[in-house]
Design a protein around this motif. Structure first.
Motif, mmCIF file in Angstrom:
data_model
loop_
_atom_site.group_PDB
_atom_site.id
_atom_site.type_symbol
_atom_site.label_atom_id
_atom_site.label_comp_id
_atom_site.label_asym_id
_atom_site.label_seq_id
_atom_site.Cartn_x
_atom_site.Cartn_y
_atom_site.Cartn_z
ATOM 1 N N MET A 39 0.808 -1.203 0.000
ATOM 2 C CA MET A 39 0.000 0.000 0.000
ATOM 3 C C MET A 39 0.843 1.255 0.000
ATOM 4 N N ALA A 40 1.938 1.243 -0.700
ATOM 5 C CA ALA A 40 2.824 2.396 -0.702
ATOM 6 C C ALA A 40 2.574 3.327 -1.880
ATOM 7 N N ARG A 48 2.020 7.281 -1.241
ATOM 8 C CA ARG A 48 3.026 8.095 -0.572
ATOM 9 C C ARG A 48 3.785 8.964 -1.564
ATOM 10 N N SER A 88 2.797 8.295 8.113
ATOM 11 C CA SER A 88 2.703 7.061 7.330
ATOM 12 C C SER A 88 1.523 6.214 7.793
ATOM 13 N N THR A 89 1.365 6.082 9.100
ATOM 14 C CA THR A 89 0.248 5.308 9.650
ATOM 15 C C THR A 89 -1.088 5.936 9.268
ATOM 16 N N GLN A 114 -1.696 7.897 6.699
ATOM 17 C CA GLN A 114 -1.906 7.727 5.262
ATOM 18 C C GLN A 114 -2.383 6.312 4.941
ATOM 19 N N ASP A 115 -1.825 5.318 5.632
ATOM 20 C CA ASP A 115 -2.276 3.942 5.422
ATOM 21 C C ASP A 115 -3.742 3.784 5.836
ATOM 22 N N ASN A 116 -4.105 4.385 6.962
ATOM 23 C CA ASN A 116 -5.501 4.315 7.419
ATOM 24 C C ASN A 116 -6.445 4.991 6.432
ATOM 25 N N ALA A 169 -5.928 5.332 3.239
ATOM 26 C CA ALA A 169 -5.997 4.486 2.042
ATOM 27 C C ALA A 169 -6.959 3.314 2.270
ATOM 28 N N ARG A 170 -6.882 2.703 3.453
ATOM 29 C CA ARG A 170 -7.805 1.603 3.761
ATOM 30 C C ARG A 170 -9.256 2.104 3.795
#
Length: 120
Positions: free
Chosen positions: A1-2, A5, A79-80, A82-84, A86-87
């Motif tokens: 899931m990068a 970024r 980063s965390t 952004q991952d959340n 995206a999910r």
């Protein structure tokens, strides 16, 4: 899931520290050039000045290291997050697709299912 970024940009802290170091080097060289040649410093005075400069450099290094640690911690948080995000976006897209399929089916069938009408 990068894939969401952005490329890492130089940190402001690093740029600030390097700029400050360059400015200090210019000031110190200017002071050395402007020193009166007749001024003789004793060995103890030179040692005291060098020790003071080392102490200042150590303090600046400690500040830089602290800022760098803080920047790394914040980068991990970003980063965390952004991952959340995206999910969450993936989940939203799945729900949209499901809703679109349901709307399409209702349009084709000519209306709302009677059980859904009763529910509403």
């Amino acid at each position: 899931m990068a894939s969401h970024r952005r490329p890492k940009q130089p940190s402001r802290t690093r740029v600030t520290v390097l700029t400050t170091a360059a400015a200090a080097a210019v000031v110190l060289s200017a002071n050395a050039a402007n020193a009166a040649p007749s001024e003789k410093l004793g060995k103890d005075e030179v040692k005291a000045k060098v020790d003071k400069l080392y102490e200042q450099a150590e303090q600046a290094t400690e500040k830089y290291n602290g800022a760098k640690e803080k920047q790394q911690k914040l980068q991990k948080e970003i980063s965390t997050i952004q991952d959340n995000v995206a999910r969450g976006q993936q989940e939203l897209n799945k729900l949209r697709d499901g809703l679109g399929s349901m709307a399409t089916a209702q349009y084709r069938s000519g209306g709302i299912d009677p059980s859904v009408q009763l529910f509403l």
